[in-house]
Design an enzyme around this catalytic site. Structure first.
Site, mmCIF file in Angstrom:
data_model
loop_
_atom_site.group_PDB
_atom_site.id
_atom_site.type_symbol
_atom_site.label_atom_id
_atom_site.label_comp_id
_atom_site.label_asym_id
_atom_site.label_seq_id
_atom_site.Cartn_x
_atom_site.Cartn_y
_atom_site.Cartn_z
ATOM 1 N N SER A 22 37.980 50.869 -20.819
ATOM 2 C CA SER A 22 39.115 50.059 -21.264
ATOM 3 C C SER A 22 38.679 48.608 -21.470
ATOM 4 O O SER A 22 37.960 48.040 -20.653
ATOM 5 C CB SER A 22 40.223 50.117 -20.209
ATOM 6 O OG SER A 22 41.273 49.254 -20.582
ATOM 7 N N ASN A 70 33.577 38.291 -17.560
ATOM 8 C CA ASN A 70 34.765 38.117 -18.388
ATOM 9 C C ASN A 70 35.946 37.732 -17.505
ATOM 10 O O ASN A 70 36.027 38.109 -16.335
ATOM 11 C CB ASN A 70 35.085 39.387 -19.195
ATOM 12 C CG ASN A 70 36.081 40.290 -18.481
ATOM 13 O OD1 ASN A 70 37.287 40.038 -18.484
ATOM 14 N ND2 ASN A 70 35.566 41.322 -17.822
ATOM 15 N N GLY A 73 42.054 38.293 -18.779
ATOM 16 C CA GLY A 73 43.418 38.114 -18.291
ATOM 17 C C GLY A 73 44.428 39.043 -18.928
ATOM 18 O O GLY A 73 45.592 38.683 -19.149
ATOM 19 N N ASN A 101 45.387 52.670 -20.325
ATOM 20 C CA ASN A 101 45.076 51.908 -19.113
ATOM 21 C C ASN A 101 46.251 50.973 -18.834
ATOM 22 O O ASN A 101 46.598 50.149 -19.665
ATOM 23 C CB ASN A 101 43.766 51.135 -19.339
ATOM 24 C CG ASN A 101 43.370 50.279 -18.155
ATOM 25 O OD1 ASN A 101 43.990 49.267 -17.873
ATOM 26 N ND2 ASN A 101 42.305 50.663 -17.473
ATOM 27 N N ASN A 127 45.307 50.792 -13.524
ATOM 28 C CA ASN A 127 44.286 49.799 -13.193
ATOM 29 C C ASN A 127 44.764 48.921 -12.040
ATOM 30 O O ASN A 127 45.574 48.010 -12.241
ATOM 31 C CB ASN A 127 44.001 48.952 -14.441
ATOM 32 C CG ASN A 127 42.892 47.942 -14.207
ATOM 33 O OD1 ASN A 127 42.275 47.918 -13.138
ATOM 34 N ND2 ASN A 127 42.637 47.102 -15.188
ATOM 35 N N CYS A 130 41.950 44.795 -11.775
ATOM 36 C CA CYS A 130 41.644 43.654 -12.655
ATOM 37 C C CYS A 130 41.478 42.404 -11.800
ATOM 38 O O CYS A 130 42.408 42.013 -11.091
ATOM 39 C CB CYS A 130 42.745 43.437 -13.685
ATOM 40 S SG CYS A 130 42.441 41.944 -14.657
HETATM 41 C C1 SIN Z 1 40.888 41.599 -18.274
HETATM 42 O O1 SIN Z 1 41.649 41.801 -19.226
HETATM 43 O O2 SIN Z 1 40.880 40.536 -17.639
HETATM 44 C C2 SIN Z 1 39.921 42.651 -17.849
HETATM 45 C C3 SIN Z 1 40.610 43.832 -17.326
HETATM 46 C C4 SIN Z 1 40.023 44.341 -16.058
HETATM 47 O O3 SIN Z 1 38.992 43.864 -15.583
HETATM 48 O O4 SIN Z 1 40.600 45.260 -15.477
#
Ligand code: SIN
Length: 303
Positions: A22, A70, A73, A101, A127, A130
């Protein structure tokens, strides 16, 4: 001899165990110029929340040795747009299994999103890992009771689609969380999400990511992911999807030997958009070299 790469997750047949993780594959259309997505074992959609999200301020990514950070968010158009626009668009050119997800900021939000998408996809991946949001996300994945509460709510809101829970590696004992989710009714587990990390720009003396801390992924984390898949697979009886640092066909075999029934390829897709294609193409040759006739035979085979 024909090599059989087929695997099955809760009765859903995958032509091979390889799918993008995802967040690295958008909602499917982004990779169409590179290869036909129908070669994939499944497509996993970008993390989706109850309402649309713009995500975190930039910079949101930083390069690292053998990996990346990363802090996106959870940017996404929201569950209603995913159902009314993204899913129909994907179904126009992709006919295989789809995994949604789902992220949330409260137990109720998880339940509401899972309820809305129940029956519209093949698997729901909840999830709880995150690391890039202030509330919710990983907060639910680092406490066995909260992990169980979200799992129970997701299961309570769904009747048709199996629920997998995506676990965080940022815990002392991931088996505890895996067992809690299984006992709360999870049909499967996905592990791992990113490891907490940061970079500092030594010229400006400031963190590289606007959010300061982010999730570290890439081939550097493969041994960590493998260890956690191995540990969890030995204490649960539900299927595990292994993710974390997979970049080549050999990693798929290793992850399956550790206990994974299927695997997700994450940041390697951002380094090489052909990653999943390359891995899937190589699998039969590698199986021949290793004398593996059916991929399912190697699941959890490592002692
Ligand atoms: C994000 O969108 O910050 C990443 C998603 C994740 O790490 O679950």
């Amino acid at each position: 001899m024909v090599r059989n790469t087929q695997v099955s997750l809760c009765g859903i047949k995958l032509k091979n165990p390889v799918m993008p993780a995802s967040g690295v594959y958008g909602f499917g259309g982004e990779y169409r110029d590179f290869y036909d997505p129908n070669i994939l074992g499944a497509v996993v959609l970008k993390g989706t929340t109850a309402r649309p999200r713009f995500g975190n301020p930039t910079p949101r990514v930083a390069e690292c040795t053998s990996g990346m950070l990363n802090s996106v968010g959870l940017q996404n158009p929201g569950i209603d747009a995913v159902i009314s626009q993204e899913l129909p668009r994907l179904r126009e050119f992709y006919h295989g299994p789809v995994i949604a997800n789902i992220s949330g900021f409260s137990v109720e939000e998880y339940a509401s999103c899972c309820g809305k998408i129940d029956g519209l996809v093949d698997i729901i991946e909840v999830n709880i890992s995150c690391p890039n949001v202030e509330r919710g996300g990983m907060g639910f994945g680092t406490d066995p009771e909260l992990a169980a509460e979200v799992t129970r709510a997701a299961k309570g809101a769904t009747a048709k689609t199996p629920v997998f829970v995506k676990l965080s590696p940022n815990v002392a004992d991931i088996t505890e969380i895996g067992i809690a989710c299984q006992e709360a009714g999870a049909d499967g587990l996905t592990l791992i999400n990113t490891l907490l990390g940061m970079r500092i720009d030594i010229r400006t003396k400031t963190p590289v990511l606007a959010n300061k801390i982010g999730g570290f992924s890439g081939s550097a984390i493969f041994p960590v992911a493998l260890r956690m898949v191995y540990e969890v697979s030995r204490v649960v009886h539900i299927p595990v999807i292994g993710v974390g640092g997979i970049s080549k066909a050999e990693d798929v075999i290793e992850m399956m030997m550790a206990g994974a029934t299927a695997v997700q390829v994450g940041s390697e897709n951002l380094r090489d958009p052909m990653a999943c294609y390359r891995i899937i193409e190589k699998l039969p040759n590698l199986m021949e070299k290793l004398n593996i006739e059916n991929l399912v035979d190697i699941i959890n085979i490592a002692e």
